[in-house]
Design an enzyme around this catalytic site. Sequence first.
Site, PDB file in Angstrom:
ATOM      1  N   LYS A  21       0.839  -1.204   0.000  1.00 36.51           N
ATOM      2  CA  LYS A  21       0.000   0.000   0.000  1.00 36.51           C
ATOM      3  C   LYS A  21       0.875   1.256   0.000  1.00 36.51           C
ATOM      4  O   LYS A  21       1.150   1.836   1.053  1.00 36.51           O
ATOM      5  CB  LYS A  21      -0.955  -0.022   1.208  1.00 36.51           C
ATOM      6  CG  LYS A  21      -2.124   0.936   1.071  1.00 36.51           C
ATOM      7  CD  LYS A  21      -3.219   0.590   2.043  1.00 36.51           C
ATOM      8  CE  LYS A  21      -4.331   1.616   2.099  1.00 36.51           C
ATOM      9  NZ  LYS A  21      -5.054   1.802   0.841  1.00 36.51           N
ATOM     10  N   GLU A  59      -8.891  -4.910  -9.663  1.00 35.96           N
ATOM     11  CA  GLU A  59      -9.597  -4.316  -8.520  1.00 35.96           C
ATOM     12  C   GLU A  59     -10.120  -2.952  -8.947  1.00 35.96           C
ATOM     13  O   GLU A  59      -9.896  -2.513 -10.074  1.00 35.96           O
ATOM     14  CB  GLU A  59      -8.667  -4.182  -7.306  1.00 35.96           C
ATOM     15  CG  GLU A  59      -7.439  -3.326  -7.573  1.00 35.96           C
ATOM     16  CD  GLU A  59      -6.465  -3.244  -6.401  1.00 35.96           C
ATOM     17  OE1 GLU A  59      -6.858  -3.453  -5.242  1.00 35.96           O
ATOM     18  OE2 GLU A  59      -5.282  -2.951  -6.672  1.00 35.96           O
TER      19      GLU A  59
END
Length: 286
Positions: A150, A182
């Site tokens: 992330k 995603e």
Amino acid sequence: MTRTVYVNGEYLPETEAKVSIFDRGFLMGDAVYEVTSVLDGKLIDFEGHKNRLERSLKELDMTAPVTMDELLEIHRKLVELNDIDEGGVYLQISRGADDDRAFEYPDPEKVKPTLVLFTQKKNLRNSASADKGYKVISIEEMRWARRDIKTVQLLGASMAKMAAHKVGCDDAWFVEDGYVTEGSSNNAYIVKDGKIITRQLSNKLLAGITRAAVLRFAAEAQMQIEERLFTIEEAQAADEAFSTSATAFVQPIVEIDGAALGDGTPGPVAKRLREIYLEEAMKLAV
Ligand code: PDD
């Protein structure tokens, strides 16, 4: 109102908080982050965000400048100081600021990481977007290959969202080699004949903390789950679709590339999962 933010050990008014122009988060996108939601003044799934943060740091040979217990205390203190009933806490750890720009990581003995946290006030529980459902477009994957970490390298996500807004849609789903990876800032799901289908975890997508919780709660509620690849065509032919993230929880999707799903309104599985998530997540909030 001026927020109180946290920078490297200090709680300061947002207007006084400073980070060096040589900070590698600023120059190189060399930083990791987490966003933890706050409901009723409590942190949602802090444990999950903490664990993912530790993994992101490890993957990049970075160390946190404080312990994870201290991080929790900083989160709590900011929520209190800024009187956050509903919203979130943003946390970022960069590799820190050397005295010049260089591609190589600086010596960690010499350069310490930069830790920044701030709060955001937002209505999360009662969401017009959740009631209405999102229209999404598909877009060719253009981000780097370590989407499991992330990092703050978010330009691909910003570009995808802007492309969606340009055509009157709300969000975008990335597609790579024909399969959905995603959403721009969320994990993607479809529902067919009552079965929840979502891509299996890999370096190609972020292991969402909300994803893990929603799949766990869905399994506990005896719902069927299949973790596998799916295409946009399959998604368009699905009964419903939704996305999950820490800030939007379970967000129904009603249209994909112009094709309405079901009757074009949020589907029952997404609605039920949103309810279950909110109920169960609150039980574990700290
Ligand atoms: N985004 N995938 C991507 C690319 C994301 O950026 C996010 C979260 C998720 C969902 O992860 P989680 O359930 O842990 O929030 C999946 C956050 C909310 C953001 O960048 O603001």
